[in-house]
Design an enzyme around this catalytic site. Structure first.
Site, PDB file in Angstrom:
ATOM      1  N   GLN A 115       3.758  -9.310   2.807  1.00  0.00           N
ATOM      2  CA  GLN A 115       2.393  -8.861   3.093  1.00  0.00           C
ATOM      3  C   GLN A 115       1.603  -8.679   1.808  1.00  0.00           C
ATOM      4  O   GLN A 115       1.972  -7.870   0.955  1.00  0.00           O
ATOM      5  CB  GLN A 115       2.439  -7.551   3.870  1.00  0.00           C
ATOM      6  CG  GLN A 115       1.091  -6.899   4.127  1.00  0.00           C
ATOM      7  CD  GLN A 115       1.210  -5.675   4.999  1.00  0.00           C
ATOM      8  OE1 GLN A 115       1.528  -5.757   6.177  1.00  0.00           O
ATOM      9  NE2 GLN A 115       0.969  -4.508   4.422  1.00  0.00           N
ATOM     10  N   GLY A 116       0.516  -9.405   1.652  1.00  0.00           N
ATOM     11  CA  GLY A 116      -0.327  -9.312   0.464  1.00  0.00           C
ATOM     12  C   GLY A 116      -1.582  -8.503   0.723  1.00  0.00           C
ATOM     13  O   GLY A 116      -2.678  -9.055   0.883  1.00  0.00           O
ATOM     14  N   TYR A 117      -1.425  -7.189   0.774  1.00  0.00           N
ATOM     15  CA  TYR A 117      -2.562  -6.291   1.018  1.00  0.00           C
ATOM     16  C   TYR A 117      -2.923  -5.487  -0.236  1.00  0.00           C
ATOM     17  O   TYR A 117      -3.950  -5.694  -0.857  1.00  0.00           O
ATOM     18  CB  TYR A 117      -2.225  -5.329   2.167  1.00  0.00           C
ATOM     19  CG  TYR A 117      -2.555  -5.815   3.555  1.00  0.00           C
ATOM     20  CD1 TYR A 117      -2.744  -7.163   3.822  1.00  0.00           C
ATOM     21  CD2 TYR A 117      -2.656  -4.925   4.614  1.00  0.00           C
ATOM     22  CE1 TYR A 117      -3.029  -7.605   5.102  1.00  0.00           C
ATOM     23  CE2 TYR A 117      -2.938  -5.349   5.904  1.00  0.00           C
ATOM     24  CZ  TYR A 117      -3.130  -6.700   6.140  1.00  0.00           C
ATOM     25  OH  TYR A 117      -3.413  -7.112   7.408  1.00  0.00           O
ATOM     26  N   SER A 150       6.774  -5.819  -0.453  1.00  0.00           N
ATOM     27  CA  SER A 150       8.176  -5.842  -0.040  1.00  0.00           C
ATOM     28  C   SER A 150       8.636  -7.268   0.239  1.00  0.00           C
ATOM     29  O   SER A 150       7.908  -8.056   0.857  1.00  0.00           O
ATOM     30  CB  SER A 150       8.365  -4.995   1.223  1.00  0.00           C
ATOM     31  OG  SER A 150       7.946  -3.667   1.011  1.00  0.00           O
ATOM     32  N   GLU A 234       1.943  -2.108  13.097  1.00  0.00           N
ATOM     33  CA  GLU A 234       2.938  -1.754  12.090  1.00  0.00           C
ATOM     34  C   GLU A 234       3.852  -0.629  12.528  1.00  0.00           C
ATOM     35  O   GLU A 234       4.993  -0.548  12.094  1.00  0.00           O
ATOM     36  CB  GLU A 234       2.231  -1.371  10.782  1.00  0.00           C
ATOM     37  CG  GLU A 234       3.164  -1.241   9.616  1.00  0.00           C
ATOM     38  CD  GLU A 234       2.429  -1.092   8.297  1.00  0.00           C
ATOM     39  OE1 GLU A 234       3.064  -1.247   7.256  1.00  0.00           O
ATOM     40  OE2 GLU A 234       1.218  -0.820   8.309  1.00  0.00           O
ATOM     41  N   SER A 360      -1.619   6.763   2.306  1.00  0.00           N
ATOM     42  CA  SER A 360      -1.302   8.120   1.864  1.00  0.00           C
ATOM     43  C   SER A 360      -1.650   9.145   2.944  1.00  0.00           C
ATOM     44  O   SER A 360      -2.430   8.872   3.871  1.00  0.00           O
ATOM     45  CB  SER A 360      -2.066   8.449   0.578  1.00  0.00           C
ATOM     46  OG  SER A 360      -3.454   8.553   0.851  1.00  0.00           O
TER      47      SER A 360
END
Length: 384
Positions: A115-117, A150, A234, A360
Protein backbone atom coordinates in the site's frame (compact mmCIF):
# COMPACT_ATOMS: atom_id res chain seq x y z
CA UNK A 1 -28.07 -7.66 17.19
CA UNK A 2 -27.67 -11.44 17.17
CA UNK A 3 -24.36 -12.83 15.99
CA UNK A 4 -24.20 -16.57 16.51
CA UNK A 5 -22.70 -19.59 14.80
CA UNK A 6 -25.10 -22.06 13.18
CA UNK A 7 -24.37 -25.80 12.82
CA UNK A 8 -23.17 -25.25 9.24
CA UNK A 9 -20.69 -22.67 10.56
CA UNK A 10 -19.36 -25.19 13.06
CA UNK A 11 -18.96 -27.71 10.23
CA UNK A 12 -17.11 -25.11 8.20
CA UNK A 13 -14.86 -24.34 11.17
CA UNK A 14 -14.04 -28.04 11.45
CA UNK A 15 -13.11 -28.17 7.76
CA UNK A 16 -10.86 -25.14 8.19
CA UNK A 17 -9.15 -26.57 11.27
CA UNK A 18 -8.53 -29.92 9.58
CA UNK A 19 -7.06 -28.31 6.49
CA UNK A 20 -4.78 -26.03 8.48
CA UNK A 21 -3.61 -28.91 10.67
CA UNK A 22 -2.74 -30.91 7.55
CA UNK A 23 -1.04 -28.17 5.55
CA UNK A 24 0.25 -25.35 7.76
CA UNK A 25 3.16 -27.26 9.29
CA UNK A 26 4.33 -28.39 5.85
CA UNK A 27 4.40 -24.85 4.44
CA UNK A 28 7.68 -23.80 2.83
CA UNK A 29 8.20 -20.13 1.96
CA UNK A 30 5.55 -17.48 2.51
CA UNK A 31 4.92 -17.07 -1.23
CA UNK A 32 4.50 -20.82 -1.64
CA UNK A 33 2.06 -20.75 1.25
CA UNK A 34 -0.03 -18.07 -0.47
CA UNK A 35 -0.22 -20.28 -3.57
CA UNK A 36 -1.30 -23.22 -1.43
CA UNK A 37 -4.07 -21.13 0.13
CA UNK A 38 -5.16 -20.00 -3.31
CA UNK A 39 -5.18 -23.51 -4.77
CA UNK A 40 -7.41 -24.69 -1.90
CA UNK A 41 -9.80 -21.76 -2.40
CA UNK A 42 -9.19 -20.05 0.94
CA UNK A 43 -8.36 -16.60 -0.49
CA UNK A 44 -11.19 -14.16 -1.05
CA UNK A 45 -13.85 -15.64 1.22
CA UNK A 46 -15.20 -12.18 2.00
CA UNK A 47 -15.33 -10.82 -1.53
CA UNK A 48 -18.77 -9.58 -2.37
CA UNK A 49 -18.43 -10.69 -5.97
CA UNK A 50 -17.49 -14.21 -7.07
CA UNK A 51 -16.26 -15.68 -10.30
CA UNK A 52 -12.59 -14.93 -9.80
CA UNK A 53 -11.39 -18.26 -8.46
CA UNK A 54 -12.45 -17.83 -4.82
CA UNK A 55 -15.04 -19.84 -2.90
CA UNK A 56 -17.75 -17.89 -1.13
CA UNK A 57 -18.47 -17.92 2.60
CA UNK A 58 -20.99 -16.27 4.88
CA UNK A 59 -19.90 -13.59 7.33
CA UNK A 60 -19.93 -16.03 10.25
CA UNK A 61 -17.85 -18.49 8.22
CA UNK A 62 -15.35 -15.73 7.44
CA UNK A 63 -15.05 -15.10 11.18
CA UNK A 64 -14.52 -18.82 11.77
CA UNK A 65 -11.75 -18.89 9.13
CA UNK A 66 -10.00 -15.85 10.60
CA UNK A 67 -10.16 -17.19 14.16
CA UNK A 68 -8.92 -20.67 13.24
CA UNK A 69 -6.09 -19.22 11.19
CA UNK A 70 -5.00 -17.06 14.12
CA UNK A 71 -5.03 -20.10 16.42
CA UNK A 72 -3.07 -22.30 14.03
CA UNK A 73 0.65 -22.57 13.42
CA UNK A 74 0.21 -21.19 9.91
CA UNK A 75 2.80 -18.70 8.58
CA UNK A 76 2.07 -14.94 8.65
CA UNK A 77 0.13 -13.88 5.58
CA UNK A 78 1.89 -12.06 2.76
CA UNK A 79 -1.21 -11.70 0.60
CA UNK A 80 -3.61 -10.05 3.02
CA UNK A 81 -3.14 -6.55 1.56
CA UNK A 82 -4.20 -7.72 -1.88
CA UNK A 83 -6.99 -9.91 -0.53
CA UNK A 84 -8.51 -7.64 2.11
CA UNK A 85 -7.75 -4.14 0.82
CA UNK A 86 -7.15 -4.06 -2.92
CA UNK A 87 -9.71 -6.70 -3.96
CA UNK A 88 -12.76 -5.17 -2.21
CA UNK A 89 -11.72 -1.78 -3.59
CA UNK A 90 -11.54 -3.11 -7.15
CA UNK A 91 -14.89 -4.84 -6.71
CA UNK A 92 -16.40 -1.51 -5.60
CA UNK A 93 -14.63 0.90 -7.95
CA UNK A 94 -12.64 -1.01 -10.58
CA UNK A 95 -13.48 -1.54 -14.21
CA UNK A 96 -14.41 -4.96 -15.56
CA UNK A 97 -10.98 -5.16 -17.18
CA UNK A 98 -9.20 -4.31 -13.91
CA UNK A 99 -11.17 -6.95 -12.01
CA UNK A 100 -10.45 -9.60 -14.65
CA UNK A 101 -6.74 -8.73 -14.69
CA UNK A 102 -5.98 -8.53 -10.96
CA UNK A 103 -8.54 -10.45 -8.91
CA UNK A 104 -7.76 -13.97 -10.21
CA UNK A 105 -4.05 -13.45 -9.51
CA UNK A 106 -4.80 -12.37 -5.94
CA UNK A 107 -7.21 -15.29 -5.44
CA UNK A 108 -4.53 -17.72 -6.67
CA UNK A 109 -1.88 -16.26 -4.36
CA UNK A 110 0.26 -15.45 -7.38
CA UNK A 111 0.62 -11.66 -7.01
CA UNK A 112 1.38 -9.83 -3.75
CA UNK A 113 0.54 -6.19 -3.05
CA UNK A 114 1.66 -3.32 -0.84
CA UNK A 115 0.00 0.00 0.00
CA UNK A 116 1.50 3.32 -1.12
CA UNK A 117 -0.32 5.85 1.06
CA UNK A 118 1.76 7.45 3.83
CA UNK A 119 4.59 9.87 3.06
CA UNK A 120 6.98 11.92 5.16
CA UNK A 121 4.71 14.80 6.16
CA UNK A 122 1.56 12.99 4.97
CA UNK A 123 0.93 10.10 7.31
CA UNK A 124 -2.04 10.67 9.57
CA UNK A 125 -2.95 13.67 7.38
CA UNK A 126 -3.19 11.71 4.16
CA UNK A 127 -4.53 14.66 2.18
CA UNK A 128 -1.01 16.12 2.24
CA UNK A 129 0.22 13.58 -0.35
CA UNK A 130 2.93 15.06 -2.63
CA UNK A 131 3.89 12.06 -4.78
CA UNK A 132 3.22 13.19 -8.35
CA UNK A 133 2.00 11.20 -11.34
CA UNK A 134 2.71 13.09 -14.57
CA UNK A 135 0.82 11.96 -17.71
CA UNK A 136 2.89 10.51 -20.54
CA UNK A 137 2.11 8.74 -23.79
CA UNK A 138 0.65 5.50 -22.41
CA UNK A 139 0.14 6.27 -18.74
CA UNK A 140 1.85 8.14 -15.93
CA UNK A 141 5.36 8.76 -14.62
CA UNK A 142 5.31 8.50 -10.82
CA UNK A 143 7.86 10.35 -8.69
CA UNK A 144 7.88 10.65 -4.91
CA UNK A 145 8.41 8.80 -1.64
CA UNK A 146 6.18 6.53 0.42
CA UNK A 147 6.95 5.36 3.94
CA UNK A 148 5.86 2.69 6.45
CA UNK A 149 5.08 0.44 3.49
CA UNK A 150 4.48 -3.08 4.78
CA UNK A 151 5.73 -5.97 2.59
CA UNK A 152 7.10 -3.65 -0.10
CA UNK A 153 10.20 -5.85 -0.29
CA UNK A 154 8.03 -8.83 -1.29
CA UNK A 155 5.28 -7.16 -3.30
CA UNK A 156 4.74 -7.47 -7.05
CA UNK A 157 2.42 -4.43 -7.18
CA UNK A 158 1.69 -1.31 -5.16
CA UNK A 159 -1.52 0.73 -5.14
CA UNK A 160 -0.37 4.32 -4.95
CA UNK A 161 -2.24 7.49 -4.01
CA UNK A 162 -0.61 10.19 -6.15
CA UNK A 163 -1.32 13.75 -7.27
CA UNK A 164 -2.24 13.80 -10.98
CA UNK A 165 -3.38 17.43 -11.11
CA UNK A 166 -0.45 19.88 -10.80
CA UNK A 167 -1.05 22.62 -8.23
CA UNK A 168 -3.97 20.82 -6.59
CA UNK A 169 -4.27 20.84 -2.80
CA UNK A 170 -5.55 18.55 -0.10
CA UNK A 171 -7.94 15.85 -1.31
CA UNK A 172 -8.41 17.38 -4.75
CA UNK A 173 -6.48 16.19 -7.82
CA UNK A 174 -5.50 12.77 -6.45
CA UNK A 175 -5.67 9.45 -8.31
CA UNK A 176 -5.45 5.81 -7.24
CA UNK A 177 -2.82 4.08 -9.41
CA UNK A 178 -1.75 0.43 -9.70
CA UNK A 179 2.03 0.39 -10.10
CA UNK A 180 4.23 -2.68 -10.83
CA UNK A 181 7.14 -2.94 -8.38
CA UNK A 182 9.51 -4.68 -10.79
CA UNK A 183 11.01 -1.52 -12.28
CA UNK A 184 14.77 -1.56 -11.58
CA UNK A 185 16.25 1.92 -11.42
CA UNK A 186 12.79 3.47 -11.07
CA UNK A 187 11.67 1.99 -7.73
CA UNK A 188 13.90 1.53 -4.68
CA UNK A 189 12.81 -0.21 -1.47
CA UNK A 190 14.72 0.50 1.76
CA UNK A 191 13.89 -1.41 4.99
CA UNK A 192 13.21 0.64 8.14
CA UNK A 193 14.91 -0.81 11.20
CA UNK A 194 12.72 -0.55 14.31
CA UNK A 195 13.39 -0.57 18.05
CA UNK A 196 12.66 -4.30 18.03
CA UNK A 197 15.60 -4.89 15.69
CA UNK A 198 13.28 -6.08 12.92
CA UNK A 199 12.29 -4.38 9.67
CA UNK A 200 8.55 -4.80 9.18
CA UNK A 201 8.17 -1.57 7.21
CA UNK A 202 9.93 0.06 4.29
CA UNK A 203 10.57 3.33 2.52
CA UNK A 204 9.74 3.24 -1.19
CA UNK A 205 11.22 5.74 -3.63
CA UNK A 206 9.60 6.25 -7.04
CA UNK A 207 11.86 7.85 -9.62
CA UNK A 208 9.82 8.10 -12.79
CA UNK A 209 8.11 4.73 -12.25
CA UNK A 210 5.59 3.85 -14.94
CA UNK A 211 1.88 3.25 -14.35
CA UNK A 212 -0.35 2.33 -17.27
CA UNK A 213 -3.32 4.54 -18.16
CA UNK A 214 -5.80 1.67 -17.77
CA UNK A 215 -4.58 1.06 -14.21
CA UNK A 216 -6.21 4.13 -12.69
CA UNK A 217 -8.98 2.91 -10.38
CA UNK A 218 -12.17 4.98 -10.24
CA UNK A 219 -11.01 7.49 -12.84
CA UNK A 220 -8.44 10.28 -12.73
CA UNK A 221 -8.97 12.78 -9.93
CA UNK A 222 -11.17 10.45 -7.88
CA UNK A 223 -8.35 9.00 -5.80
CA UNK A 224 -9.51 10.43 -2.50
CA UNK A 225 -12.92 8.78 -2.77
CA UNK A 226 -11.35 5.43 -3.69
CA UNK A 227 -8.69 5.71 -0.97
CA UNK A 228 -11.25 6.44 1.74
CA UNK A 229 -13.38 3.54 0.55
CA UNK A 230 -10.35 1.25 0.88
CA UNK A 231 -9.73 2.38 4.46
CA UNK A 232 -13.28 1.33 5.26
CA UNK A 233 -12.35 -2.25 4.32
CA UNK A 234 -9.22 -2.20 6.47
CA UNK A 235 -10.82 -3.11 9.77
CA UNK A 236 -13.36 -5.87 9.30
CA UNK A 237 -13.26 -9.58 10.04
CA UNK A 238 -9.49 -9.35 10.47
CA UNK A 239 -9.95 -7.49 13.77
CA UNK A 240 -11.45 -10.63 15.28
CA UNK A 241 -8.43 -12.67 14.22
CA UNK A 242 -6.22 -9.97 15.69
CA UNK A 243 -8.02 -10.39 19.00
CA UNK A 244 -7.17 -14.10 19.07
CA UNK A 245 -3.51 -13.08 19.01
CA UNK A 246 -4.19 -10.50 21.73
CA UNK A 247 -5.76 -13.21 23.92
CA UNK A 248 -2.68 -15.39 23.54
CA UNK A 249 -0.43 -12.47 24.51
CA UNK A 250 -2.62 -11.71 27.53
CA UNK A 251 -2.44 -15.35 28.61
CA UNK A 252 1.36 -15.20 28.45
CA UNK A 253 1.40 -12.03 30.60
CA UNK A 254 -0.89 -13.70 33.16
CA UNK A 255 1.41 -16.74 33.34
CA UNK A 256 4.43 -14.47 33.82
CA UNK A 257 2.60 -12.59 36.59
CA UNK A 258 1.88 -15.85 38.41
CA UNK A 259 5.44 -17.15 37.93
CA UNK A 260 7.10 -13.98 39.24
CA UNK A 261 4.65 -13.45 42.09
CA UNK A 262 3.47 -10.14 40.61
CA UNK A 263 -0.09 -11.52 40.58
CA UNK A 264 -0.08 -11.36 44.39
CA UNK A 265 -0.21 -7.56 44.11
CA UNK A 266 -3.91 -6.53 44.09
CA UNK A 267 -3.16 -3.59 41.78
CA UNK A 268 -1.54 -5.90 39.24
CA UNK A 269 -4.44 -8.34 39.50
CA UNK A 270 -6.87 -5.47 38.90
CA UNK A 271 -4.97 -4.45 35.77
CA UNK A 272 -4.96 -8.03 34.46
CA UNK A 273 -8.71 -8.33 35.01
CA UNK A 274 -9.29 -5.02 33.29
CA UNK A 275 -7.24 -6.15 30.27
CA UNK A 276 -9.35 -9.31 30.06
CA UNK A 277 -12.64 -7.40 30.37
CA UNK A 278 -11.64 -4.82 27.77
CA UNK A 279 -10.65 -7.57 25.33
CA UNK A 280 -14.13 -9.06 25.70
CA UNK A 281 -15.65 -5.64 25.02
CA UNK A 282 -13.54 -5.31 21.86
CA UNK A 283 -14.82 -8.65 20.62
CA UNK A 284 -18.44 -7.71 21.25
CA UNK A 285 -17.91 -4.35 19.56
CA UNK A 286 -16.35 -6.03 16.51
CA UNK A 287 -19.23 -8.50 16.25
CA UNK A 288 -21.77 -5.69 16.68
CA UNK A 289 -20.10 -3.73 13.90
CA UNK A 290 -20.03 -6.71 11.56
CA UNK A 291 -23.68 -7.49 12.25
CA UNK A 292 -24.82 -3.87 12.02
CA UNK A 293 -25.23 -1.41 9.14
CA UNK A 294 -22.71 -1.87 6.32
CA UNK A 295 -21.43 1.71 6.59
CA UNK A 296 -21.70 2.54 10.30
CA UNK A 297 -20.06 5.97 10.68
CA UNK A 298 -16.94 6.03 12.81
CA UNK A 299 -16.87 2.27 13.47
CA UNK A 300 -13.31 1.74 12.14
CA UNK A 301 -12.05 4.68 14.22
CA UNK A 302 -13.68 3.35 17.39
CA UNK A 303 -12.13 -0.08 16.80
CA UNK A 304 -8.68 1.41 16.20
CA UNK A 305 -8.87 3.50 19.38
CA UNK A 306 -9.94 0.48 21.42
CA UNK A 307 -7.28 -1.98 20.33
CA UNK A 308 -4.34 0.42 20.00
CA UNK A 309 -4.54 1.70 23.56
CA UNK A 310 -5.35 -1.76 24.93
CA UNK A 311 -2.35 -3.36 23.23
CA UNK A 312 -0.01 -0.60 24.36
CA UNK A 313 -1.14 -1.01 27.97
CA UNK A 314 -0.64 -4.76 27.68
CA UNK A 315 2.95 -4.17 26.56
CA UNK A 316 3.54 -2.00 29.61
CA UNK A 317 2.02 -4.65 31.86
CA UNK A 318 4.14 -7.38 30.25
CA UNK A 319 7.38 -5.76 31.39
CA UNK A 320 5.93 -4.66 34.73
CA UNK A 321 5.15 -8.22 35.86
CA UNK A 322 8.63 -9.36 34.82
CA UNK A 323 10.31 -6.81 37.05
CA UNK A 324 13.92 -5.75 36.56
CA UNK A 325 14.60 -8.86 34.47
CA UNK A 326 12.53 -7.38 31.65
CA UNK A 327 15.34 -4.90 30.92
CA UNK A 328 18.03 -7.60 30.53
CA UNK A 329 18.98 -9.00 27.14
CA UNK A 330 20.24 -12.51 26.33
CA UNK A 331 23.44 -13.61 28.07
CA UNK A 332 25.27 -14.22 24.78
CA UNK A 333 24.49 -10.82 23.30
CA UNK A 334 27.43 -9.01 21.75
CA UNK A 335 27.86 -5.77 19.88
CA UNK A 336 28.81 -7.79 16.80
CA UNK A 337 25.42 -9.50 16.56
CA UNK A 338 21.87 -8.10 16.50
CA UNK A 339 20.16 -8.28 19.87
CA UNK A 340 17.23 -10.61 20.34
CA UNK A 341 14.15 -9.79 22.37
CA UNK A 342 11.95 -12.16 24.29
CA UNK A 343 8.17 -12.04 23.79
CA UNK A 344 7.49 -9.51 26.56
CA UNK A 345 10.23 -7.13 25.42
CA UNK A 346 9.09 -7.33 21.79
CA UNK A 347 5.49 -6.69 22.81
CA UNK A 348 6.46 -3.63 24.84
CA UNK A 349 8.65 -2.04 22.17
CA UNK A 350 6.50 -2.82 19.15
CA UNK A 351 3.26 -1.68 20.80
CA UNK A 352 4.67 1.81 21.37
CA UNK A 353 3.74 2.52 17.74
CA UNK A 354 0.19 1.13 17.98
CA UNK A 355 -1.36 4.51 18.76
CA UNK A 356 0.41 6.13 15.79
CA UNK A 357 0.42 3.86 12.73
CA UNK A 358 -2.77 3.16 10.80
CA UNK A 359 -4.08 6.58 11.82
CA UNK A 360 -3.01 8.13 15.11
CA UNK A 361 -5.32 8.30 18.12
CA UNK A 362 -5.68 12.05 17.61
CA UNK A 363 -6.88 11.54 14.03
CA UNK A 364 -9.35 8.81 15.06
CA UNK A 365 -10.84 11.07 17.73
CA UNK A 366 -11.17 13.89 15.20
CA UNK A 367 -13.02 11.57 12.80
CA UNK A 368 -15.43 10.50 15.54
CA UNK A 369 -15.97 14.11 16.66
CA UNK A 370 -16.68 15.42 13.16
CA UNK A 371 -18.42 12.53 11.43
CA UNK A 372 -20.29 10.89 14.31
CA UNK A 373 -20.89 13.61 16.91
CA UNK A 374 -21.27 16.43 14.38
CA UNK A 375 -18.86 18.77 16.15
CA UNK A 376 -17.28 21.68 14.21
CA UNK A 377 -14.56 20.58 11.82
CA UNK A 378 -10.96 21.11 12.85
CA UNK A 379 -9.29 23.94 10.89
CA UNK A 380 -6.99 22.54 8.18
CA UNK A 381 -5.52 25.78 6.89
CA UNK A 382 -6.21 27.20 3.43
CA UNK A 383 -7.86 24.75 1.05
CA UNK A 384 -8.54 25.01 -2.63
Amino acid sequence: MEFGFAPEDDAFRGEVRAWLDAHATAAAGRRDWERALGAAGWIGLGWAEGGYGNRTATLTQQVAWAEEYARSAAPPRSGHIGENLLAPTLIAHGSAEQKARFLPAVAAGEELWCQGYSEPGAGSDLAGVRTAAVPEADGYRVTGQKIWTSLAHEADWCFVLARTEPGSRRHHGLSFLLVPMDQPGRIEVRPIRQMTGTSDFNEVFFDGAHARAEHVVGGEGNGWRVAMSLLGFERGVSTLAQQIGFAEELGRVVRDAVATGAADDPLVRARLVRQWAELRVMRWNALRTLGGPAAEPGAPSVAKLLWAGWHQRLGELAVLVRGAGASIGPADWSAAAPYELDAAQHLFLFSRADTVYGGSDQVQRTIIAERVLGLPREPKGVES
